[in-house]
Design an enzyme around this catalytic site. Structure first.
Site, PDB file in Angstrom:
ATOM      1  N   GLY A  63       0.817  -1.214   0.000  1.00 58.81           N
ATOM      2  CA  GLY A  63       0.000   0.000   0.000  1.00 58.81           C
ATOM      3  C   GLY A  63       0.848   1.260   0.000  1.00 58.81           C
ATOM      4  O   GLY A  63       2.076   1.218   0.135  1.00 58.81           O
TER       5      GLY A  63
ATOM      6  N   LYS B 230      -0.589   5.236  -5.691  1.00 60.09           N
ATOM      7  CA  LYS B 230      -1.667   4.884  -6.637  1.00 60.09           C
ATOM      8  C   LYS B 230      -2.517   6.105  -6.973  1.00 60.09           C
ATOM      9  O   LYS B 230      -2.898   6.313  -8.116  1.00 60.09           O
ATOM     10  CB  LYS B 230      -2.565   3.787  -6.033  1.00 60.09           C
ATOM     11  CG  LYS B 230      -1.817   2.506  -5.707  1.00 60.09           C
ATOM     12  CD  LYS B 230      -2.705   1.500  -4.994  1.00 60.09           C
ATOM     13  CE  LYS B 230      -3.131   1.895  -3.606  1.00 60.09           C
ATOM     14  NZ  LYS B 230      -2.046   1.941  -2.601  1.00 60.09           N
TER      15      LYS B 230
ATOM     16  N   GLY C 264      -5.935   5.835   1.785  1.00 61.42           N
ATOM     17  CA  GLY C 264      -5.673   7.269   1.750  1.00 61.42           C
ATOM     18  C   GLY C 264      -4.853   7.531   0.505  1.00 61.42           C
ATOM     19  O   GLY C 264      -3.688   7.149   0.440  1.00 61.42           O
TER      20      GLY C 264
ATOM     21  N   THR D  37      -3.318  10.150  -1.972  1.00 56.53           N
ATOM     22  CA  THR D  37      -2.968  11.570  -2.013  1.00 56.53           C
ATOM     23  C   THR D  37      -2.750  12.024  -3.447  1.00 56.53           C
ATOM     24  O   THR D  37      -2.017  11.387  -4.199  1.00 56.53           O
ATOM     25  CB  THR D  37      -1.659  11.813  -1.222  1.00 56.53           C
ATOM     26  OG1 THR D  37      -1.757  11.112   0.009  1.00 56.53           O
ATOM     27  CG2 THR D  37      -1.413  13.287  -0.985  1.00 56.53           C
TER      28      THR D  37
ATOM     29  N   VAL E 134      -3.947   8.234   6.353  1.00 53.35           N
ATOM     30  CA  VAL E 134      -5.218   8.065   7.077  1.00 53.35           C
ATOM     31  C   VAL E 134      -5.001   8.217   8.576  1.00 53.35           C
ATOM     32  O   VAL E 134      -5.708   8.961   9.243  1.00 53.35           O
ATOM     33  CB  VAL E 134      -5.835   6.679   6.765  1.00 53.35           C
ATOM     34  CG1 VAL E 134      -7.020   6.383   7.664  1.00 53.35           C
ATOM     35  CG2 VAL E 134      -6.268   6.624   5.307  1.00 53.35           C
ATOM     36  N   THR E 135      -3.999   7.529   9.116  1.00 55.40           N
ATOM     37  CA  THR E 135      -3.846   7.507  10.573  1.00 55.40           C
ATOM     38  C   THR E 135      -2.661   8.349  11.060  1.00 55.40           C
ATOM     39  O   THR E 135      -2.501   8.548  12.254  1.00 55.40           O
ATOM     40  CB  THR E 135      -3.629   6.056  11.063  1.00 55.40           C
ATOM     41  OG1 THR E 135      -2.468   5.532  10.400  1.00 55.40           O
ATOM     42  CG2 THR E 135      -4.828   5.186  10.754  1.00 55.40           C
TER      43      THR E 135
HETATM   44  P1  GDP Z   1      -1.507   5.646  -2.280  1.00 58.66           P
HETATM   45  O1  GDP Z   1      -2.257   5.189  -1.073  1.00 58.66           O
HETATM   46  O2  GDP Z   1      -0.917   4.504  -3.042  1.00 58.66           O
HETATM   47  O3  GDP Z   1      -2.311   6.550  -3.171  1.00 58.66           O
HETATM   48  O4  GDP Z   1      -0.283   6.502  -1.742  1.00 58.66           O
HETATM   49  P2  GDP Z   1      -0.318   7.612  -0.567  1.00 58.66           P
HETATM   50  O5  GDP Z   1      -0.999   8.824  -1.062  1.00 58.66           O
HETATM   51  O6  GDP Z   1      -0.823   7.014   0.699  1.00 58.66           O
HETATM   52  O7  GDP Z   1       1.233   7.838  -0.347  1.00 58.66           O
HETATM   53  C1  GDP Z   1       2.069   8.264  -1.352  1.00 58.66           C
HETATM   54  C2  GDP Z   1       2.689   9.610  -0.943  1.00 58.66           C
HETATM   55  O8  GDP Z   1       3.794   9.887  -1.774  1.00 58.66           O
HETATM   56  C3  GDP Z   1       1.758  10.782  -1.118  1.00 58.66           C
HETATM   57  O9  GDP Z   1       2.028  11.737  -0.123  1.00 58.66           O
HETATM   58  C4  GDP Z   1       2.105  11.328  -2.503  1.00 58.66           C
HETATM   59  O10 GDP Z   1       1.831  12.710  -2.627  1.00 58.66           O
HETATM   60  C5  GDP Z   1       3.571  11.085  -2.527  1.00 58.66           C
HETATM   61  N1  GDP Z   1       4.147  10.792  -3.864  1.00 58.66           N
HETATM   62  C6  GDP Z   1       3.610  10.093  -4.896  1.00 58.66           C
HETATM   63  N2  GDP Z   1       4.491   9.949  -5.901  1.00 58.66           N
HETATM   64  C7  GDP Z   1       5.620  10.572  -5.484  1.00 58.66           C
HETATM   65  C8  GDP Z   1       6.916  10.730  -6.061  1.00 58.66           C
HETATM   66  O11 GDP Z   1       7.220  10.262  -7.142  1.00 58.66           O
HETATM   67  N3  GDP Z   1       7.841  11.417  -5.321  1.00 58.66           N
HETATM   68  C9  GDP Z   1       7.559  11.928  -4.087  1.00 58.66           C
HETATM   69  N4  GDP Z   1       8.529  12.569  -3.444  1.00 58.66           N
HETATM   70  N5  GDP Z   1       6.351  11.792  -3.522  1.00 58.66           N
HETATM   71  C10 GDP Z   1       5.403  11.105  -4.194  1.00 58.66           C
HETATM   72  P1  IMO Z   2      -3.837   2.673   0.556  1.00 57.47           P
HETATM   73  O1  IMO Z   2      -4.990   2.415  -0.372  1.00 57.47           O
HETATM   74  C1  IMO Z   2      -1.250   1.013   3.654  1.00 57.47           C
HETATM   75  C2  IMO Z   2      -3.099  -1.768   6.489  1.00 57.47           C
HETATM   76  C3  IMO Z   2      -3.247  -1.347   7.939  1.00 57.47           C
HETATM   77  C4  IMO Z   2      -3.110  -2.704   8.628  1.00 57.47           C
HETATM   78  C5  IMO Z   2      -3.815  -3.647   7.653  1.00 57.47           C
HETATM   79  C6  IMO Z   2      -5.261  -3.954   8.025  1.00 57.47           C
HETATM   80  O2  IMO Z   2      -3.729   4.077   1.016  1.00 57.47           O
HETATM   81  O3  IMO Z   2      -2.579   2.107   0.011  1.00 57.47           O
HETATM   82  P2  IMO Z   2      -7.509  -2.531   7.893  1.00 57.47           P
HETATM   83  O4  IMO Z   2      -7.899  -1.268   8.579  1.00 57.47           O
HETATM   84  O5  IMO Z   2      -7.557  -2.467   6.411  1.00 57.47           O
HETATM   85  O6  IMO Z   2      -8.247  -3.735   8.415  1.00 57.47           O
HETATM   86  O7  IMO Z   2      -5.967  -2.757   8.319  1.00 57.47           O
HETATM   87  O8  IMO Z   2      -3.790  -3.005   6.393  1.00 57.47           O
HETATM   88  N1  IMO Z   2      -3.697  -0.847   5.502  1.00 57.47           N
HETATM   89  C7  IMO Z   2      -2.991  -0.057   4.682  1.00 57.47           C
HETATM   90  N2  IMO Z   2      -1.660   0.160   4.612  1.00 57.47           N
HETATM   91  N3  IMO Z   2      -2.086   1.620   2.775  1.00 57.47           N
HETATM   92  C8  IMO Z   2      -3.417   1.388   2.820  1.00 57.47           C
HETATM   93  O9  IMO Z   2      -4.264   1.856   1.887  1.00 57.47           O
HETATM   94  C9  IMO Z   2      -3.931   0.555   3.836  1.00 57.47           C
HETATM   95  N4  IMO Z   2      -5.170   0.134   4.180  1.00 57.47           N
HETATM   96  C10 IMO Z   2      -5.012  -0.737   5.188  1.00 57.47           C
HETATM   97  O10 IMO Z   2      -2.241  -0.452   8.331  1.00 57.47           O
HETATM   98  O11 IMO Z   2      -1.754  -3.082   8.654  1.00 57.47           O
HETATM   99 MG    MG Z   3      -2.279   5.519   0.985  1.00 56.43          MG
END
Ligand code: GDP
Ligand code: IMO
Ligand code: MG
Length: 434
Positions: free
Chosen positions: A12, A16, A40, A42, A300-301
Site C-alpha cells: 500500500g 496509486k 488514503g 494523495t 489516514v492515521t
Molecule cells: P496511495 O495510497 O498509493 O495513493 O499513496 P499515498 O498517497 O498514501 O502515499 C504516497 C505519498 O507519496 C503521497 O504523499 C504522494 O503525494 C507522494 N508521492 C507520490 N508519488 C511521489 C513521487 O514520485 N515522489 C515523491 N517525493 N512523492 C510522491
Molecule cells: P492505501 O490504499 C497502507 C493496512 C493497515 C493494517 C492492515 C489492516 O492508502 O494504500 P484494515 O484497517 O484495512 O483492516 O488494516 O492493512 N492498511 C494499509 N496500509 N495503505 C493502505 O491503503 C492501507 N489500508 C489498510 O495499516 O496493517
Molecule cells: Mg495511501
C-alpha cells in the site's frame, strides 16, 4: 483505448492516487473495487492537496464518472464528509459519483468489534486503521451484512439493523466491552444518510458493462496493495478484501475478459504501515532517512510508515499474482541523496534460497534478504521529464529493477505532482494509455 487496472504491488501507499489521477484524463470511468476509508490516496493538483479515501481519484477530473463498486465497504458518514470536503473545493461530486447498491455498509458497531479484537490478548493485533473495515467484511461473508440497497429500503433496513445491533451487543457484553451507542439515534442517523446518498446509488455493475459495451474506457483503482490482499498477502497481517487484480472483476461486477491491462505501482523502495513481516525493513538510521525524505507517515492515521529496500522476490511474486503488464516506479527522487542503495535480490529461508513466497508468518519472519548494493546518484531528480535527463546511476537502478523483476518499467514518478512523471516512450504502458 483500454480498460486498465492500476493497483499496489507492495503493502500500500505506493502512490496509486497520484497515478490514477494522472491517467484519469484519458478515461471515462474510474472505479474503486475494494477496501473502504482505510485507503488514503494523495493527489496534488498544483499546490492543492487532496486525500481521497472512498471516492476514486478520478473525481478530480471534470467529466469523469467516478464509481464506488460493490466490493467496497462504505461508512456513509465518512463518505458524506469526503463529499463535503470535495464540494468545498469546487468539485461537483454528486454529479460525477455513482455508488453501488450492492456495496456493504459500515456501522459504528463494526468499529467497536474491531477495537475489541485488536485488544484481545489471545488474538493477533493486526495494527488496523480502526475504521471497521474487517468486521464489515466479516458480516458480508457471513451473510448478515447490510448493503446500500438495504439501507435505502427503510422497513427492511430497520429489521436488519435490529438484528445487527443485537448481534454486536451480545459480543460486546460477552467480552465486557462498554456499549455506549444510542442505537435509536444511530438508526435515525443512518436513515438520514440514506436519503442523502440515494440520488447517487445505482446498479454500478450494469453501468460499467454498459460503458464497456459502448467502448468507453474504464480505469480500476486498487486500494491497499497485493501484499495486503486477503488471499495473497502476508496473512493474517492483511486487510479484509481482494486488493489484487482479480478483485477488480468481482468488486466491480465486470467480466475478466474485458480487462485489457494490469499495471503495478511500486515505490523505488518499500514501506509498510501496521504489523506483520517485512523482510527488507531497515531499522537503522538509513530507514529513518527514507522516512524523512519520503514523508512516510500514513495518509489516514498519521502513523510513521516502516521503511525498507526494494524487494525483488516480493515484486516477482506480486507480478505473478496480478500478471502485471507494466510497472510504475514512484518516489525515485526520495533516493536522490543516498550513497548506495541496497536492493534485495533473493530470499533465504532456513539458509536455503527460495523462489516461493512463504505462506506462514514464522517463515516470513525468518527470511534472510540477500542484497546487492547499487550506486546512488547524489543529485536531485525532481522535475526531470525524460529518461535521458536522469543521472546515469538512476537509469542503471531502473534498468536493474526491470531486469530483475522481469517486467518493464513503463513509468517513473519523481515527485507528487502530475507533471513530475515520465511515461517511458514505446512502453506497453504508453500503448495501453494511448
Ligand atoms: P496511495 O495510497 O498509493 O495513493 O499513496 P499515498 O498517497 O498514501 O502515499 C504516497 C505519498 O507519496 C503521497 O504523499 C504522494 O503525494 C507522494 N508521492 C507520490 N508519488 C511521489 C513521487 O514520485 N515522489 C515523491 N517525493 N512523492 C510522491
Ligand atoms: P492505501 O490504499 C497502507 C493496512 C493497515 C493494517 C492492515 C489492516 O492508502 O494504500 P484494515 O484497517 O484495512 O483492516 O488494516 O492493512 N492498511 C494499509 N496500509 N495503505 C493502505 O491503503 C492501507 N489500508 C489498510 O495499516 O496493517
Ligand atoms: Mg495511501
Amino acid at each position: 483505448m483500454s480498460n486498465l487496472i492500476v493497483l499496489g504491488a507492495q503493502w500500500g501507499d505506493e502512490g496509486k492516487g497520484k497515478m490514477v489521477d494522472l491517467f484519469s484524463e484519458k478515461f471515462d470511468y474510474v472505479v474503486r473495487y475494494q477496501g473502504g476509508h482505510n485507503a488514503g490516496h494523495t493527489v496534488y493538483v498544483g499546490a492543492q492537496k487532496y486525500v481521497l479515501k472512498l471516492i476514486p481519484s478520478g473525481i478530480l477530473r471534470p467529466g469523469v464518472q467516478a464509481v464506488i463498486g460493490n466490493g467496497v465497504v462504505i461508512d456513509p458518514a465518512a463518505l458524506l464528509d469526503e463529499i463535503a470536503m470535495l464540494d468545498k473545493l469546487g468539485i461537483a461530486v454528486e454529479k460525477q459519483l455513482a455508488i453501488s447498491n450492492r456495496a456493504h455498509v459500515i456501522f459504528p458497531m463494526h468499529r467497536i468489534v474491531e477495537k475489541m479484537s485488536e485488544a484481545r490478548k489471545d488474538r493477533t493485533a493486526i495494527g488496523t486503521t480502526s475504521r471497521g473495515i474487517g468486521p464489515a467484511y466479516e458480516d458480508k461473508i457471513s451473510r448478515r451484512g447490510i448493503r446500500i440497497a438495504d439501507l435505502l429500503d427503510t422497513d427492511n433496513f430497520r429489521k436488519l439493523f435490529a438484528v445487527m445491533v443485537e448481534d454486536k451487543k451480545t459480543i460486546a457484553d460477552a467480552f465486557g466491552i462498554p456499549w455506549d451507542l444510542d442505537t435509536d439515534a444511530l438508526r435515525t442517523q443512518y436513515e438520514g444518510f440514506a436519503e442523502r446518498i440515494r440520488p447517487m446509488v445505482r446498479d454500478t455493475s450494469f453501468l460499467l458493462r454498459d460503458a464497456m459495451n459502448a467502448n468507453k474506457p474504464v480505469l480500476f483503482e486498487g486500494a491497499q496493495g497485493t501484499m495486503l490482499d486477503i488471499d495473497h498477502g502476508t496473512y493474517p497481517f492483511v486487510t479484509s478484501s481482494s486488493a489484487a487484480a482479480g478483485g477488480a472483476c468481482t468488486g466491480a461486477g465486470v467480466p475478466p475478459t474485458r480487462i485489457d491491462g494490469v499495471v503495478g505501482v511500486s515505490k523505488a523502495y518499500i514501506t509498510r504501515v501496521g504489523g506483520g513481516p517485512f523482510p527488507t525493513e531497515d531499522h537503522t538510521e538509513m530507514g529513518e532517512r527514507i522516512r524523512a525524505a519520503g514523508k512516510e507517515f500514513g495518509a489516514v492515521t498519521g502513523r510513521p510508515r516502516r521503511c525498507g529496500w526494494f524487494d525483488v522476490p516480493l515484486l516477482k511474486y506480486t507480478t505473478a499474482v496480478n500478471g502485471f503488464d507494466s510497472l510504475i516506479i514512484t518516489k525515485l527522487d526520495v533516493l536522490d541523496e543516498l550513497e548506495t542503495i541496497p536492493v534485495c535480490v533473493a530470499y533465504k529461508v532456513n539458509g536455503k534460497l527460495t523462489d516461493e513466497m512463504p505462506a506462514t508468518n514464522s517463515e516470513m519472519e525468518s527470511i534472510e534478504a540477500v542484497y546487492e548494493n547499487l550506486p546512488g546518484w547524489h543529485c536531485s531528480t525532481r522535475g526531470l521529464t525524460t529518461l535521458d535527463a536522469l543521472p546515469a546511476a538512476a537509469r542503471t537502478y531502473l534498468d536493474f529493477l526491470q531486469e530483475k523483476t522481469g517486467v518493464e518499467v513503463g513509468c517513473v514518478s519523481l515527485g507528487p505532482e502530475r507533471s513530475e512523471t515520465i511515461i517511458v516512450p514505446g512502453s506497453k504502458l504508453e500503448k495501453l494509455l494511448a
